[in-house]
Design a protein around this motif. Structure first.
Motif, PDB file in Angstrom:
ATOM      1  N   PHE A 111       0.858  -1.178   0.000  1.00  0.00           N
ATOM      2  CA  PHE A 111       0.000   0.000   0.000  1.00  0.00           C
ATOM      3  C   PHE A 111       0.899   1.235   0.000  1.00  0.00           C
ATOM      4  N   THR A 112       0.700   2.100  -0.980  1.00  0.00           N
ATOM      5  CA  THR A 112       1.512   3.305  -1.101  1.00  0.00           C
ATOM      6  C   THR A 112       0.606   4.526  -1.152  1.00  0.00           C
ATOM      7  N   LEU A 113       0.852   5.474  -0.249  1.00  0.00           N
ATOM      8  CA  LEU A 113       0.143   6.752  -0.280  1.00  0.00           C
ATOM      9  C   LEU A 113       0.955   7.754  -1.082  1.00  0.00           C
ATOM     10  N   LEU A 114       0.271   8.477  -1.959  1.00  0.00           N
ATOM     11  CA  LEU A 114       0.910   9.526  -2.744  1.00  0.00           C
ATOM     12  C   LEU A 114       0.156  10.829  -2.520  1.00  0.00           C
ATOM     13  N   GLN A 115       0.904  11.894  -2.315  1.00  0.00           N
ATOM     14  CA  GLN A 115       0.305  13.212  -2.161  1.00  0.00           C
ATOM     15  C   GLN A 115       0.936  14.142  -3.190  1.00  0.00           C
TER      16      GLN A 115
ATOM     17  N   THR B 267       4.505   9.278  -0.057  1.00  0.00           N
ATOM     18  CA  THR B 267       4.690   9.756   1.310  1.00  0.00           C
ATOM     19  C   THR B 267       4.702   8.637   2.336  1.00  0.00           C
ATOM     20  N   ASP B 268       4.001   7.545   2.078  1.00  0.00           N
ATOM     21  CA  ASP B 268       3.954   6.448   3.041  1.00  0.00           C
ATOM     22  C   ASP B 268       3.826   5.128   2.292  1.00  0.00           C
ATOM     23  N   ARG B 269       4.511   4.121   2.812  1.00  0.00           N
ATOM     24  CA  ARG B 269       4.445   2.790   2.198  1.00  0.00           C
ATOM     25  C   ARG B 269       4.395   1.738   3.298  1.00  0.00           C
ATOM     26  N   VAL B 270       3.479   0.795   3.146  1.00  0.00           N
ATOM     27  CA  VAL B 270       3.328  -0.310   4.089  1.00  0.00           C
ATOM     28  C   VAL B 270       3.292  -1.616   3.310  1.00  0.00           C
ATOM     29  N   GLU B 271       4.037  -2.604   3.786  1.00  0.00           N
ATOM     30  CA  GLU B 271       4.043  -3.935   3.197  1.00  0.00           C
ATOM     31  C   GLU B 271       3.209  -4.869   4.070  1.00  0.00           C
TER      32      GLU B 271
END
Length: 585
Positions: free
Chosen positions: A269-273, A278-282
């Motif tokens: 899961f990757t958050l993009l702004q 900005t944030d990445r979770v595996e």
């Protein structure tokens, strides 16, 4: 000294930027309860040293004091790296602290949490000094003699006895820091659907994403091959969606998760702004389904016999905390080597790393609450709050296939006649179902059920002929009275649920220096195996018993009824137990 328990502690939600805070902390007992009045929370030095994450009762903590100390304090000074603080939030995480925890950072309260088995965290960014230093102080308050406290097998008397063991106080799972952006992922829930070959996803985002041009990119892979990918705009703190897995051409059924084939999908899961990551979770998930069809327990839409072992999750030198991650893996491997396909984690919300290995290696797990011994309104508040946190923490693990909020009427000792206690057990069943509709729930494992999706029976009868007769029919099984207990509370009749003998055996066999007891006693290996056959084969032969759970995996303190010694040495060759278990198909 090497860092104890260095592995990432939250395997279902992994970030790269983190700092493990295990190791040496300052420590103090506070028997006089003067610490807060004397300002210990404002950074006063503490005189002793403890090795976190091991409780002070354990040898591995470096303290090893098992007397009554209800209040303990910890202190650690940490320099936060500059890269953690640059346009980031610093989160402080605790895997578990028993029981009431208060956390201060640089003299200011950062968090409070009640519940000895579930995690909590705090955003400590505004509490850091200008140099990024954090003086972390933890006060943990236990209530050793409070019978309404959800404690599991922790004894309220000074020395272990009967079925109760050494207490745990304070920090007993990993403490760590991680850096996150202002808008970041706080939690993800994943629900597999093998019937449609989709994964249902609920994403929770902290930091008010509305109107901030935030996108979530989801990438699902199987053994390195992309099987799903999509991008969604995030406008709310919670977003729900479903993703189809594009692997029909490779026989997707062959990728379902089971103990025999623990296939896992990786997900990122990757958050993009504004187009920037900005944030990445595996994370990961397993495509599997546990259900009850026509009175049969099914795994992935097919009847599946449960061959489980009771696992207390205690360790000689660490008490509730495994000495290493390899020790947790070894418990799963030893369980499987004996032909068991599942474990009932007994009276303990287990370390997530154990569940990780159950997911990876293929082992079914029944998740069980650590129960209290007495009923009160305060018990109900404690119980329901911590149980909700446990179900949320472990929801994504494919290995967990059943929930057990209450065992053997612990906390509800008068459930047979007390309507309040009956309604509480019924409420726990419905509460659990309201949190997770994908797994069966057992309201009160072993006996005195009010409503359960599986009819579980605890039966320590050792005579083969008695067991064969008892489980020759559904009526005789449900009408039996092992331990002189009703299987169902009057007014809550049996309604055709699958029957599982979820505790039996308990054969003691001394193979170490430990002195102890069991429900029956073997004199040598041959005698032990014959006794194991005598209690197991009648359950295997019964057409009405769909599963069993043998007591137990290891010896624990004064109990010597394990298949393994307390230090995990087999009492008989593992393959001989497996040979018997393998006949249950």
């Amino acid at each position: 000294m090497s860092l104890p328990r260095p592995e990432y502690p939250r395997p279902q939600f992994v970030r790269n930027e983190w700092i493990n805070l295990n190791g040496e902390w300052e420590f103090e007992f506070d028997d006089a309860r003067t610490g807060e009045r004397e300002g210990w929370h404002r950074g006063a030095p503490l005189s002793r040293r403890i090795t976190v994450p091991f409780c002070p009762q354990s040898k591995l903590s470096g303290i090893g004091e098992t007397g009554f100390h209800d209040v303990v304090w910890y202190r650690k000074q940490v320099d936060i790296p500059a890269e953690f603080r640059q346009d980031k939030r610093v989160l402080l995480h605790f895997g578990a602290v028993d029981y009431d925890a208060t956390v201060w950072v640089n003299g200011t309260q950062a968090a409070r949490h009640s519940g000895g088995h579930t995690p909590f965290s705090a955003d400590i960014t505004p509490l850091l000094d200008e140099h990024g230093r954090a003086d972390i102080v933890v006060k943990a308050v236990d209530y050793h003699k409070d019978m309404t406290l959800p404690r599991g097998k922790q004894y309220w008397k000074e020395h272990s006895a009967s079925i109760f063991y050494t207490r745990t106080t304070g920090i007993w799972q990993t403490v760590w820091l991680e850096a996150v952006p202002d808008i970041h992922l706080s939690h993800v829930k994943m629900t597999p659907d093998i019937d449609t070959n989709e994964i249902g996803i609920r994403v929770f985002v902290a930091g008010e994403p509305a109107g901030r041009d935030v996108l979530l990119h989801t990438l699902v892979t199987y053994q390195g091959e992309t099987v799903a990918e999509e991008t969604r705009r995030i406008e709310h703190e919670e977003t729900r969606f479903r993703i189809g897995l594009h692997d029909y051409n490779d026989h997707s059924e062959g990728r379902w998760w089971s103990p025999g084939r623990p296939n896992l999908y990786d997900v990122r899961f990757t958050l993009l702004q504004a187009g920037t990551e900005t944030d990445r979770v595996e994370s990961y998930f397993g495509m599997r389904k546990i259900s009850i069809e026509d009175g049969r327990i099914c795994l992935n839409n097919r009847p599946y016999p449960l061959k489980m072992v009771l696992d207390q999750g205690y360790f000689p030198d660490g008490v509730l905390t495994a000495p290493t991650d390899d020790a947790l893996r070894q418990d799963v491997e030893l369980t499987k080597a004996m032909g068991f396909n599942g474990a009932r984690k007994h009276q303990k919300i287990e370390d997530p790393r154990y569940l990780y290995w159950a997911d990876r290696l293929g082992l079914l797990v029944w998740g069980e609450m650590a129960n209290a011994c007495a009923y009160s309104e305060q018990y109900v508040r404690r119980m329901t709050s911590e149980w909700q946190e446990a179900v949320e923490r472990d929801y994504n693990h494919p290995s967990i296939v059943a929930w057990v909020p209450i065992n053997e009427s612990w906390g509800v000792p008068n459930i047979l006649v007390d309507e309040f206690q009956q309604q509480h057990a019924l409420a726990m069943y419905h509460l659990t179902r309201s949190l997770d509709g994908t797994r069966p729930v057992i309201s009160n494992d072993g006996w005195e059920h009010v409503k359960s999706d599986i009819c579980t029976i605890h039966d320590y009868e050792s005579r083969r002929e008695v067991l064969a007769e008892r489980y020759a029919s559904v009526e005789s099984a449900v009408g039996s009275r092992p331990a002189r207990r009703w299987i169902h509370v009057p007014g809550f009749p049996y309604e055709g649920a699958p029957i599982v003998v979820s505790e039996y055996g308990g054969i003691s066999f001394k193979k170490s220096d430990w002195e102890g007891w069991g429900y029956s006693a073997a004199t040598n290996e041959e005698d032990f195996l014959e006794r194991y056959r005598a209690v197991t084969e009648p359950l295997i032969d019964s057409p009405h018993v769909q599963g069993f759970c043998y007591t137990q995996l290891t010896d624990v303190e004064q109990e010597i009824n394990g298949l393994l010694t307390y230090d995990r040495k087999p009492k008989v060759p593992l393959e001989q137990i497996k040979e018997i278990n393998d006949t249950f198909k």
